[in-house]
Enzyme design. Structure first.
Site, PDB file in Angstrom:
ATOM      1  N   ASP A  18       0.831  -1.194   0.000  1.00 56.39           N
ATOM      2  CA  ASP A  18       0.000   0.000   0.000  1.00 56.39           C
ATOM      3  C   ASP A  18       0.876   1.258   0.000  1.00 56.39           C
ATOM      4  OD1 ASP A  18      -2.311   1.434   0.028  1.00 56.39           O
ATOM      5  OD2 ASP A  18      -2.807   1.057   2.110  1.00 56.39           O
ATOM      6  N   ASP A  19       0.630   2.146  -0.972  1.00 54.96           N
ATOM      7  CA  ASP A  19       1.362   3.422  -1.072  1.00 54.96           C
ATOM      8  C   ASP A  19       2.873   3.201  -1.145  1.00 54.96           C
ATOM      9  OD1 ASP A  19      -1.120   4.533  -0.860  1.00 54.96           O
ATOM     10  OD2 ASP A  19      -0.677   5.794   0.870  1.00 54.96           O
ATOM     11  N   CYS A  58      -6.109   4.070  -3.908  1.00 53.65           N
ATOM     12  CA  CYS A  58      -6.314   2.670  -3.533  1.00 53.65           C
ATOM     13  C   CYS A  58      -7.498   1.944  -4.173  1.00 53.65           C
ATOM     14  CB  CYS A  58      -6.458   2.569  -2.018  1.00 53.65           C
ATOM     15  SG  CYS A  58      -5.131   3.323  -1.077  1.00 53.65           S
ATOM     16  N   ARG A  62      -7.302  -1.314  -6.806  1.00 53.75           N
ATOM     17  CA  ARG A  62      -7.575  -2.676  -6.337  1.00 53.75           C
ATOM     18  C   ARG A  62      -8.708  -3.327  -7.133  1.00 53.75           C
ATOM     19  NH1 ARG A  62      -5.439  -3.093  -0.731  1.00 53.75           N
ATOM     20  NH2 ARG A  62      -3.992  -1.345  -0.640  1.00 53.75           N
ATOM     21  N   LYS A 112      -5.934  -5.427   3.729  1.00 56.71           N
ATOM     22  CA  LYS A 112      -6.766  -4.263   3.400  1.00 56.71           C
ATOM     23  C   LYS A 112      -7.626  -4.558   2.168  1.00 56.71           C
ATOM     24  CE  LYS A 112      -6.266   0.490   1.729  1.00 56.71           C
ATOM     25  NZ  LYS A 112      -5.310   1.588   1.461  1.00 56.71           N
ATOM     26  N   HIS A 114     -10.762  -2.554   1.002  1.00 54.90           N
ATOM     27  CA  HIS A 114     -11.012  -1.222   0.448  1.00 54.90           C
ATOM     28  C   HIS A 114     -11.823  -1.223  -0.841  1.00 54.90           C
ATOM     29  CE1 HIS A 114      -9.253   3.115   0.747  1.00 54.90           C
ATOM     30  NE2 HIS A 114     -10.535   3.016   1.075  1.00 54.90           N
ATOM     31  N   SER A 139      -8.828   1.499   4.547  1.00 54.43           N
ATOM     32  CA  SER A 139      -7.528   1.993   5.015  1.00 54.43           C
ATOM     33  C   SER A 139      -7.524   2.145   6.535  1.00 54.43           C
ATOM     34  CB  SER A 139      -7.207   3.348   4.362  1.00 54.43           C
ATOM     35  OG  SER A 139      -6.831   3.191   3.025  1.00 54.43           O
ATOM     36  N   HIS A 218       1.291   2.274   4.195  1.00 56.18           N
ATOM     37  CA  HIS A 218       0.362   3.405   4.257  1.00 56.18           C
ATOM     38  C   HIS A 218       0.468   4.098   5.622  1.00 56.18           C
ATOM     39  CE1 HIS A 218      -3.455   5.604   4.102  1.00 56.18           C
ATOM     40  NE2 HIS A 218      -3.634   5.219   2.843  1.00 56.18           N
ATOM     41  N   ASP A 270      -0.236  -0.931  -5.031  1.00 53.78           N
ATOM     42  CA  ASP A 270      -1.499  -0.412  -5.566  1.00 53.78           C
ATOM     43  C   ASP A 270      -1.400   0.979  -6.155  1.00 53.78           C
ATOM     44  OD1 ASP A 270      -1.163   0.906  -3.145  1.00 53.78           O
ATOM     45  OD2 ASP A 270      -3.267   0.745  -2.546  1.00 53.78           O
ATOM     46  N   ASN A 271      -0.463   1.782  -5.675  1.00 54.20           N
ATOM     47  CA  ASN A 271      -0.249   3.135  -6.215  1.00 54.20           C
ATOM     48  C   ASN A 271       1.053   3.680  -5.653  1.00 54.20           C
ATOM     49  OD1 ASN A 271      -2.855   3.661  -4.033  1.00 54.20           O
ATOM     50  ND2 ASN A 271      -0.937   4.733  -3.620  1.00 54.20           N
ATOM     51  N   LYS A 291       1.666   9.594  -5.405  1.00 55.66           N
ATOM     52  CA  LYS A 291       0.251   9.270  -5.225  1.00 55.66           C
ATOM     53  C   LYS A 291      -0.646  10.437  -5.640  1.00 55.66           C
ATOM     54  CE  LYS A 291      -2.967   7.517  -1.694  1.00 55.66           C
ATOM     55  NZ  LYS A 291      -3.094   6.992  -0.315  1.00 55.66           N
TER      56      LYS A 291
END
Length: 488
Positions: A18-19, A58, A62, A112, A114, A139, A218, A270-271, A291
């Protein structure tokens, strides 16, 4: 980040971070990140240099990963889901888990989600093809965290996170197991859940698919006693190391159970990094911004495919995407593809024979796509054209003024064109004057863009359906006063 395990008989293990930025891992050049297990996967597998997600935030990213379709088709826009969101990933969308279920696969998701919670958990993974789920359904900053412990012995979480909503819950299948979640024990719970799932599946001689979308790295970062203080990189590094340690546990379990040589392990994110958090927000390496933006720093991700004896170690510069994972897994398993428009391509030739990617282009939508503006950018081969650019709050604080939210929407006519092989940082747009070769590239990009947009039918926006506080998950239904009474 995410890790996918696919065992063939065939198992798949897929893990998403994540992130996470392009420059955050040791194997991608970060000098102080401690990622020995990911580095091992990269050394023994195929490491991608040109791998993309579909959105710089996110939820839409996903959705595309699990369905093989751009988020605009499923309606996962604008932005992300919240605890009380009314909508979610539509149940008529087909996930990777649902593709594999008819073939007898055991399926599990951990971490996660989301992609919506909804009334009575309508949109949880167990309603989307997964037999089991353990995780936070959104998140972990989407709930008050100022009084929660993120590092031992009692270091409080950095920042306030979201206030005025319920504290983040730990959900098992469709039941709330803990609220608020204990961050110090969370990663161990995930690791134990995932390893037990692998062991049980192998003992039953049942092929499995494990999807692990991690909360790390994240904001706010957290880590338990086995990782806190172990990295040179501070809280971000400790969170990253804790995630890496779980990967080590899963790989060790595959080895102990004798299935490492027939399991595909796939890792990506994811990003891009949330640069507004500065040293706590990740690193996009040589890529521009992060991001929230459609520059490569927001959507170009680290990715590793690992399968001992099947995937030859090396590095590929071929273009690929999270969209390609569903058709690839379906091909490997001999599963039927869903009868809808798919935006992904089968990567088996690329993975197993170091062949050419079937993907020739990548489309870039902003976090709030609409039919009026359409695509912000298109990559075709090594060239990327920006028709619109805009900064984002998520990428504020960097010296590059085009990254922050003060960089308002700009229309580029003609579009900015970059050669990403010569200029991966997207700093030096190519001139069109007296360059018939670049003019020809632009003509081709516009043609590809028009053909793609002609096939794009925007789904009903699920996030625009709004929020209802009554839908926020609470371990004590009907208690008062909500949200503070939701504690167990």
């Amino acid at each position: 980040a995410a890790l996918i395990l696919f065992w063939k008989s065939l198992p798949f293990l897929y893990r998403v971070r994540d992130d996470l930025g392009f420059g955050d891992l040791g194997c991608y050049g970060h000098p102080s990140s401690l990622t020995p297990n990911l580095d091992r996967l990269a050394a023994g597998g195929l490491r991608f240099t040109d791998f993309y997600c579909t959105s710089p935030v996110c939820s839409p990213s996903r959705a595309s990963l699990l369905t093989g379709r751009y988020q605009t088709r499923s309606g996962i826009f604008p932005g992300v889901f919240y605890p009380g969101s009314i909508g979610g990933l539509p149940l008529n969308e087909t996930t990777i888990a649902e593709v594999l279920k008819p073939l007898g696969y055991a399926t599990a998701a951990v971490g996660k989600w989301h992609l919506g919670y909804g009334a009575n958990g309508t949109f949880l993974p167990t309603q989307q093809g997964f037999d089991q789920y353990l995780g936070i359904p959104y998140s972990h900053d989407q709930g008050p965290c100022q009084n929660l412990t993120c590092f031992p012995p009692d270091v409080k979480c950095f920042g306030l996170c979201d206030v005025g909503v319920v504290t983040v819950p730990l959900v098992h299948n469709d039941k709330i197991k803990q609220q608020p979640v204990n961050f110090l024990d969370l990663e161990k719970s995930y690791s134990d859940f995932a390893t037990n799932f692998i062991i049980t599946s192998v003992k039953k001689n049942q092929p499995f698919f494990l999807y692990y979308p991690s909360h790390h790295t994240h904001y706010p970062q957290y880590a338990g006693t086995r990782a806190a203080g172990h990295s040179l990189r501070g809280p971000f590094g400790d969170a990253l190391f804790e995630f890496d340690s779980t990967i080590g546990n899963l790989i060790a379990t595959l080895e102990q159970m004798g299935v490492i040589n027939n399991t595909l392990v796939f890792f990506t994110a994811d990003n891009g990094p949330e640069l507004m958090r500065m040293s706590r927000g990740g690193n996009s390496g040589p890529l521009r911004c992060g991001k929230g933006t459609t520059y490569d720093g927001g959507m170009r991700e680290p990715a590793i495919a690992f399968w001992p004896g099947v995937i030859r170690p090396g590095v590929t510069h071929e273009m690929a995407s999270t969209l390609d994972i569903l058709p690839t897994i379906a091909s490997l398993a001999g599963a039927k593809l869903p009868p809808v428009i798919l935006d992904g391509f089968d990567m088996t030739d690329l993975l197993f024979h170091k062949g050419k990617s079937k993907r020739e282009a990548m489309m870039f939508y902003p976090i709030d796509p609409n039919e009026k503006y359409g695509l912000f950018a298109v990559r075709l081969g090594k060239y990327k054209a920006h028709f619109y650019t805009r900064g984002a709050t998520h990428s504020a604080t960097t010296p590059d003024q085009d990254c922050s939210d003060f960089a308002v929407l700009k229309v580029h006519n003609p579009p900015l064109i970059f050669d990403l092989e010569a200029d991966p940082s997207e700093h030096y747009p190519l001139p069109l004057d007296k360059r018939p070769d670049i003019q020809a590239v632009l003509v081709q990009i516009k043609k590809v863009k028009a053909q793609f947009e002609a096939t794009m039918i925007f789904g009903e926006s699920q996030i625009s359906k709004g929020e209802n506080p009554d839908l926020e998950p609470c371990c004590s239904p009907g208690c008062s006063p909500k949200p503070t009474c939701c504690h167990c």
